[in-house]
Enzyme design. Sequence first.
Site, short mmCIF file in Angstrom:
data_model
loop_
_atom_site.label_atom_id
_atom_site.label_comp_id
_atom_site.label_asym_id
_atom_site.label_seq_id
_atom_site.Cartn_x
_atom_site.Cartn_y
_atom_site.Cartn_z
N CYS A 112 1.02 -1.47 0.33
CA CYS A 112 -0.14 0.34 0.37
C CYS A 112 0.76 1.37 0.04
CB CYS A 112 -1.14 -0.17 1.31
SG CYS A 112 -0.29 0.47 3.23
N CYS A 135 -4.27 -0.40 -1.85
CA CYS A 135 -4.86 1.13 -2.90
C CYS A 135 -4.58 1.07 -4.26
CB CYS A 135 -3.79 1.73 -1.70
SG CYS A 135 -2.39 2.82 -2.40
N CYS A 193 3.09 0.54 -8.36
CA CYS A 193 4.21 -1.24 -8.18
C CYS A 193 5.33 -1.86 -9.54
CB CYS A 193 3.22 -2.25 -7.20
SG CYS A 193 3.44 -3.26 -7.07
#
Length: 259
Positions: free
Chosen positions: A121, A195, A202
């Site tokens: 997250c 999230c 990412c």
Amino acid sequence: MALSGHAGPPPFVRLAAHAVRWRLLSELARGDLRVRELVALVGHPQNLVSYHLRLLRSSGLVTSRRSSFDGRDSYYRLDLARCAHALAAAGSALHPALRLVPAEPAITTGDSAPPSVLFVCTGNSARSPIAEALTRHRAGGRAEVASAGSHPKPRLHPAAVRVLRRQYGIDIAGRRPRHLDTMTGGRFDYVISLCDKVREVCPEFDGRPRRLHWSMPDPAAGDGTEGDRAFERTAAEIDTRLRYLLPVLAPTPHQEVRP
């Protein structure tokens, strides 16, 4: 129960029997997705996909949340617990002995390396450490679990620590948030973003891990008037999702030790 009754098929059977809706349910069973992603996956026009999503939402099987990354967008989520109840009811409607029993966690050790899961997250102070702690607790050592954040906070949110200790008997007070960069050399079987913002940044990982997305609001984003309730809801939702993730975690053949 009479086996030769004249009632029509249960609502779930009627709803899920349509090919497009079944495909949407199948894709959402893997993780939360936006409309444009569902359009690409099912290969049908957006107006048709949106129509069937409305039907699934009206049944309560699918819900949506506004994206925290792009407020004009929404993520759609399959309520697996409601699906489980609907499937069990459908089986029982046909014959009492066909009532479905929830699957037990199927992850094993033996000759296979335990599956490895990374939760990510933004701040690594609430959602992802909660997921890491609950997975480790539920898996009982049969999975390697870690978490990290794209912009880690200096410390864990106190409410996340309190809720895990009070509701689940898990103490993470000594843990510190980690940066996502510290995980880029690791090999994971599953990378799960919690999230919408971190999903967009990412990095890729070696070994082509399975990428899943659980679109969850930041429990720390409120004005503080709710106290710990937002964190309790977050932990409960993560725990529910884990009940359906653990039975499908697949161990991998032995390879180098993962961090």
